[in-house]
Design a protein around this motif. Structure first.
Motif, PDB file in Angstrom:
ATOM      1  N   LEU A 209       8.286  54.605  30.785  1.00 36.58           N
ATOM      2  CA  LEU A 209       7.009  55.334  30.624  1.00 36.58           C
ATOM      3  C   LEU A 209       6.089  55.075  32.069  1.00 36.58           C
ATOM      4  CD1 LEU A 209       5.860  54.467  27.404  1.00 36.58           C
ATOM      5  CD2 LEU A 209       6.382  56.686  28.328  1.00 36.58           C
ATOM      6  N   ARG A 210       6.288  53.967  32.723  1.00 33.14           N
ATOM      7  CA  ARG A 210       5.482  53.679  33.848  1.00 33.14           C
ATOM      8  C   ARG A 210       6.135  53.740  35.285  1.00 33.14           C
ATOM      9  NH1 ARG A 210       4.467  48.775  31.009  1.00 33.14           N
ATOM     10  NH2 ARG A 210       5.737  47.597  32.602  1.00 33.14           N
ATOM     11  N   HIS A 211       7.211  53.901  35.459  1.00 34.60           N
ATOM     12  CA  HIS A 211       7.952  53.953  36.682  1.00 34.60           C
ATOM     13  C   HIS A 211       9.078  55.137  36.717  1.00 34.60           C
ATOM     14  CE1 HIS A 211       7.061  49.706  36.105  1.00 34.60           C
ATOM     15  NE2 HIS A 211       6.715  49.855  37.336  1.00 34.60           N
ATOM     16  N   THR A 212       9.116  55.833  37.664  1.00 35.48           N
ATOM     17  CA  THR A 212       9.775  57.124  37.977  1.00 35.48           C
ATOM     18  C   THR A 212      11.213  56.471  38.401  1.00 35.48           C
ATOM     19  OG1 THR A 212       9.389  56.901  40.564  1.00 35.48           O
ATOM     20  CG2 THR A 212       7.984  58.347  39.145  1.00 35.48           C
ATOM     21  N   ASP A 213      11.617  55.381  38.926  1.00 41.52           N
ATOM     22  CA  ASP A 213      12.922  55.054  39.270  1.00 41.52           C
ATOM     23  C   ASP A 213      13.366  53.886  38.421  1.00 41.52           C
ATOM     24  OD1 ASP A 213      12.734  56.689  41.649  1.00 41.52           O
ATOM     25  OD2 ASP A 213      11.899  55.322  42.597  1.00 41.52           O
ATOM     26  N   VAL A 214      14.652  53.707  38.325  1.00 43.97           N
ATOM     27  CA  VAL A 214      15.309  52.439  37.640  1.00 43.97           C
ATOM     28  C   VAL A 214      14.741  51.142  38.180  1.00 43.97           C
ATOM     29  CG1 VAL A 214      17.267  51.440  36.853  1.00 43.97           C
ATOM     30  CG2 VAL A 214      17.107  53.833  36.886  1.00 43.97           C
ATOM     31  N   THR A 215      14.058  50.349  37.579  1.00 39.08           N
ATOM     32  CA  THR A 215      13.709  48.972  38.122  1.00 39.08           C
ATOM     33  C   THR A 215      14.634  48.077  37.512  1.00 39.08           C
ATOM     34  OG1 THR A 215      12.144  48.606  35.859  1.00 39.08           O
ATOM     35  CG2 THR A 215      11.396  49.916  37.814  1.00 39.08           C
ATOM     36  N   ALA A 216      14.388  46.680  38.315  1.00 36.62           N
ATOM     37  CA  ALA A 216      15.200  45.495  37.795  1.00 36.62           C
ATOM     38  C   ALA A 216      14.742  45.075  36.613  1.00 36.62           C
ATOM     39  CB  ALA A 216      14.796  44.495  39.016  1.00 36.62           C
ATOM     40  N   ASP A 217      13.450  45.251  36.066  1.00 32.45           N
ATOM     41  CA  ASP A 217      13.025  44.739  34.970  1.00 32.45           C
ATOM     42  C   ASP A 217      13.869  45.807  33.767  1.00 32.45           C
ATOM     43  OD1 ASP A 217      11.510  42.740  35.792  1.00 32.45           O
ATOM     44  OD2 ASP A 217       9.858  43.913  35.716  1.00 32.45           O
ATOM     45  N   PHE A 218      13.852  47.255  33.902  1.00 33.73           N
ATOM     46  CA  PHE A 218      14.670  47.934  33.262  1.00 33.73           C
ATOM     47  C   PHE A 218      16.077  47.680  32.826  1.00 33.73           C
ATOM     48  CE2 PHE A 218      17.279  51.643  32.293  1.00 33.73           C
ATOM     49  CZ  PHE A 218      16.697  51.948  31.082  1.00 33.73           C
ATOM     50  N   ILE A 219      16.712  47.294  34.136  1.00 26.92           N
ATOM     51  CA  ILE A 219      18.111  46.923  34.008  1.00 26.92           C
ATOM     52  C   ILE A 219      18.421  45.414  33.081  1.00 26.92           C
ATOM     53  CG2 ILE A 219      20.055  46.086  35.342  1.00 26.92           C
ATOM     54  CD1 ILE A 219      19.148  47.852  37.604  1.00 26.92           C
ATOM     55  N   ARG A 220      17.424  44.657  33.531  1.00 23.32           N
ATOM     56  CA  ARG A 220      17.474  43.464  32.623  1.00 23.32           C
ATOM     57  C   ARG A 220      17.301  43.660  31.265  1.00 23.32           C
ATOM     58  NH1 ARG A 220      12.175  40.116  32.719  1.00 23.32           N
ATOM     59  NH2 ARG A 220      11.910  42.209  31.404  1.00 23.32           N
ATOM     60  N   ASP A 221      16.331  44.386  30.877  1.00 22.30           N
ATOM     61  CA  ASP A 221      15.963  44.461  29.633  1.00 22.30           C
ATOM     62  C   ASP A 221      17.206  45.265  28.832  1.00 22.30           C
ATOM     63  OD1 ASP A 221      13.308  43.593  29.627  1.00 22.30           O
ATOM     64  OD2 ASP A 221      12.554  45.476  29.992  1.00 22.30           O
ATOM     65  N   ALA A 222      17.730  46.348  29.286  1.00 26.66           N
ATOM     66  CA  ALA A 222      18.910  47.147  28.892  1.00 26.66           C
ATOM     67  C   ALA A 222      20.067  46.106  28.749  1.00 26.66           C
ATOM     68  CB  ALA A 222      19.214  48.123  29.745  1.00 26.66           C
ATOM     69  N   LEU A 223      20.418  45.345  29.751  1.00 24.58           N
ATOM     70  CA  LEU A 223      21.349  44.489  29.699  1.00 24.58           C
ATOM     71  C   LEU A 223      21.367  43.333  28.403  1.00 24.58           C
ATOM     72  CD1 LEU A 223      22.268  43.502  33.235  1.00 24.58           C
ATOM     73  CD2 LEU A 223      23.806  44.981  31.677  1.00 24.58           C
TER      74      LEU A 223
END
Length: 245
Positions: A209-223
């Motif tokens: 919702l907040r970022h246009t690109d894939v962030t490190a936090d997103f990758i961490r959460d998905a993993l």
């Protein structure tokens, strides 16, 4: 793990589900209906829908897949089907993987329908890619499938399987950050929320919702969500017994 046996198990489960239209409707349509209702509950405040709609886009599939998977697997146990299958040259991992594959295919359809409805019909405003929303929704649905397979080992009836929902799902729902930020909770509750997979599913949706690109936090959460799903599937295989009670 034998690929042929896993695929055969998945095909059998899918054939059974094809003869149960109510379960298919519950899996595929109920999340869409809930999102539709939610959108028009907040008709006068679309920003509120934008704020919680993405999170619920992942939570609804998790809940429905948990219910369907736990009940369907329990039926296999109580009817004796599971015992007969395990008497054949079919490993526990083959059986669990087959179930996960069958319900995973339905989870893909479910997540695609819910995401498409929310983004392109209900106007959910996201800064990031809708495909990332779909990814997290799919991981949540797979997590619900894994949890359902696991808890079915501890239920003796379909009613008991449903009773696991308050114990397994509701605490995660309250502590995942949907109602208030997790860092604003009591420190003990915040610590508990940090080990619950639904918290990272909600965090992943918020990143989109907040970022246009894939962030490190997103990758961490998905993993983390994916790893929890795999861990619970492994525990589900360990709880399979060759004799039903």
């Amino acid at each position: 793990m034998n690929a042929a046996r896993t695929l055969a198990t998945a095909a059998r489960v899918l054939r059974q589900l094809c003869h149960d239209p109510r379960s298919i409707a519950l899996m595929l349509l109920v999340p869409c209906v809930m999102l539709f209702l939610l959108r028009y509950v907040f008709d006068g405040s679309p920003r509120t829908f934008d704020g919680i709609g993405a999170s619920l886009l992942g939570i609804f599939p998790l809940i429905t897949m948990f219910l369907i998977t736990s009940i369907a697997t329990l039926r296999e146990r109580t009817s004796g089907t599971l015992e007969r299958l395990l008497a054949m040259p079919l490993g526990k991992v083959d059986l669990i993987a087959g179930y996960a594959l069958a319900f995973g295919l339905l989870a893909i359809i479910q997540s695609a329908l819910a995401t498409g409805l929310a983004v392109w019909f209900l106007g959910l405003d996201v800064i990031g890619s809708p495909w990332l929303l779909l990814l997290v929704a799919l991981l949540d649905a797979l997590l619900g499938t894994a949890l359902g397979l696991f808890v079915s080992a501890f239920a003796a009836s379909e009613f008991q399987a449903v009773q696991f929902m308050p114990a397994v799902i509701f605490p995660q729902l309250l502590l995942c950050g949907l109602f208030t930020a997790r860092d604003a909770m009591h420190p003990v509750l915040e610590g508990i929320s940090n080990v619950l997979p639904m918290s990272y599913a909600v965090d992943g949706m918020d990143e989109v919702l907040r970022h246009t690109d894939v962030t490190a936090d997103f990758i961490r959460d998905a993993l983390i969500v994916a790893s929890c799903a795999l861990l619970v599937l492994a525990l589900g295989a360990a709880t399979l017994r060759r004799r039903t009670t």
